[in-house]
Enzyme design. Sequence first.
Site, PDB file in Angstrom:
ATOM      1  N   HIS B 160      78.324  66.465  55.583  1.00  0.00           N
ATOM      2  CA  HIS B 160      78.775  67.836  55.815  1.00  0.00           C
ATOM      3  C   HIS B 160      77.943  68.385  56.964  1.00  0.00           C
ATOM      4  CE1 HIS B 160      79.066  72.177  54.978  1.00  0.00           C
ATOM      5  NE2 HIS B 160      80.060  71.934  54.163  1.00  0.00           N
ATOM      6  N   ASP B 240      71.533  65.969  49.768  1.00  0.00           N
ATOM      7  CA  ASP B 240      72.483  67.079  49.690  1.00  0.00           C
ATOM      8  C   ASP B 240      73.238  66.933  48.370  1.00  0.00           C
ATOM      9  OD1 ASP B 240      75.451  67.991  51.679  1.00  0.00           O
ATOM     10  OD2 ASP B 240      74.652  68.772  49.807  1.00  0.00           O
ATOM     11  N   GLN B 243      77.812  68.618  45.979  1.00  0.00           N
ATOM     12  CA  GLN B 243      78.989  68.189  45.226  1.00  0.00           C
ATOM     13  C   GLN B 243      78.619  67.368  44.007  1.00  0.00           C
ATOM     14  OE1 GLN B 243      81.986  69.240  45.822  1.00  0.00           O
ATOM     15  NE2 GLN B 243      81.572  70.253  47.782  1.00  0.00           N
ATOM     16  N   LYS B 266      78.662  76.924  44.128  1.00  0.00           N
ATOM     17  CA  LYS B 266      79.530  75.818  43.769  1.00  0.00           C
ATOM     18  C   LYS B 266      79.367  75.425  42.311  1.00  0.00           C
ATOM     19  CE  LYS B 266      80.477  73.928  48.257  1.00  0.00           C
ATOM     20  NZ  LYS B 266      79.707  73.721  49.458  1.00  0.00           N
TER      21      LYS B 266
END
Lengths: 167, 465
Positions: B160, B240, B243, B266
């Site tokens: 990303h 990261d 997700q 998120k």
Amino acid sequence: MLSILTTRVASRNVASPVGMAAARLIRRGYHENIVEHYENPRNVGSLDKNDKSVGTGLVGAPACGDVMKLQIKVDENGIITESKFKTFGCGSAIASSSVATEWVKGKSVDEVLSIKNSDIASHLKLPPVKLHCSMLAEDAIKAAVKDWKEKSAAGVKVDVKQEKVAA
Amino acid sequence: MQCLFIWIVSCSAAHAFTVRNEIRFRNSARAASTATASLGERTRGDFPILQRTVTDQETPVIYLDSGATSQKPQEVLDVLQSYYERTNSNVHRGAHTLSREATSAYEAARDKVAHFVHAFSRNEIVFTSGATEAINLVAQSYGRANLVAGDEIVLTVAEHHANFVPWQLLAQEKNLKLKFVHLDPATGGIDVNELEGYLNEKTKIVAFQHVSNVLACINPVKEIVQKVRSHAPNAAIVLDACQSLPHMVVDVQDLGVDFLAASGHKMCGPTGIGFLWGKEQLLNEMPPWKSGGEMIDQVTLESVTFQAAPGRFEAGTPAIAQAIGLGAAIDYLQKIGMKNIELYEHELAEYLYEQLQTVPGLTLLGPTDPKKRAALCAFYHESIHPSDLSTFLDMDGIAVRAGHHCCQPLHAELGIPHSARASCYFYNTKEDIDALIASLKRTVDFFAGLNNAADEADDDFVPFI
């Protein structure tokens, strides 16, 4: 086929499960105006960008990765006689730029600057999420005119305002 | 006239009758399925926004864009409201009751986050505005202090932009070398062997994502960490977790990374909050990043000294309400159980991938083994623009995303300008996926019925990517 696009479900006001299922089944889809330009886009192609009478507008929307190239051919009176476009993008973007090429023909380079994206959007009945496509078309027109003006300033003299006063 | 009146009355009665029946139908359907109700069915009622309709639909919106941001349960909304109604006050060093309560709630949120990721200590949690800020913090604070010209940073092509651009800028600033790990066609994830080949003593940063927001691959973090420790002993590992953390158990002690960035919004938390987890020793060696109040120890006209971590990196009045909201989100998630969420989302992941394969003309991105995928899928159609797909889905009340999903290098690597993406969270159901598939199929049919003017080959017309 097109009739499916504009049919409003009679059962929409019935909140029964069957009614709901029927409401889901009937497509709204793109308005027939968009479909028309998507199936039969007007003026697809290119003009010679090195030609002094040609203005080229190349605009992009980085957010969706779309690109529009809109070109105008301008005569000695400052009137757009021809216009071509190539668009890499969704159906709404193609339709918006196709409409733009139709609308600029026969108008003066100053007149077309007042073509608003909202006019294009309402003509095509663009879905709300697609308004930015019509904005891109408006930007493309302005960019093409700007390009032509810059090229003209560099060489060919065409003074549109004086022509109008004389007439 | 009387007949008309009677007709109108009977029509509205009939309407009311059918409306009541419809509600009864829905309730009984729900009651009937309670015994075997899925996690999605049991939780969606907690989310007020999932009851609203869009684009003159009669049924609620089907939200398949949780990869971009998640929805918030009423519990979290109540905590945010309650904070402002009853507790709001600036934190730390306050002399009155409200301030004490606000500070206590804010620091309790820090404890919740620390516990959630199994940090060694609460001092390892730095609240930020999101994962993007967290990674920028590492790049600019740790990066500037520890990297010199010629040092190397290993990234993947799938990152990303938040885990890409900060390193690009650091590399430009300090004349560093960037190395990019490509995709492994066999797994659909990143090529771990290629990554290993890039590691040496000049490698100072290895930054990669746990789960790809486009490919849905789940990268083998522990395996990568082990390789980095063996071959690049000077490298700090930045993970990261945007997700992954919302969807599964993430244990920083078990994974062995040095830094982890995550987004609160998120994982059912409010927007404007995320955090950096970093090993305490590393954080305490890092120079301040943003400066001002809160992060200082002593300030004179001539000099300034700074707090230890995490305070050192939290300049200015914090996002107090948002942090407390994130704490509430963690409470909510833990009541469900992260393991339960993970298991349910495995089901959704498999179902989503398998069902999307039934839509003609679609190419799906990422691993082909559905058991190795997160519950999201990016795809493109052979002839329909992703933005047309998303518009038509929107007209059916289904929310997906179209574009490059902040992964332009990945799309360039895959040779496509953009894609559409459906991403699930535990409040989605298989019925949501069914609706997505039905709508996609209708969209494909619609465009199949059109005669699109063939694209003329034009060599000088290159799309922006």
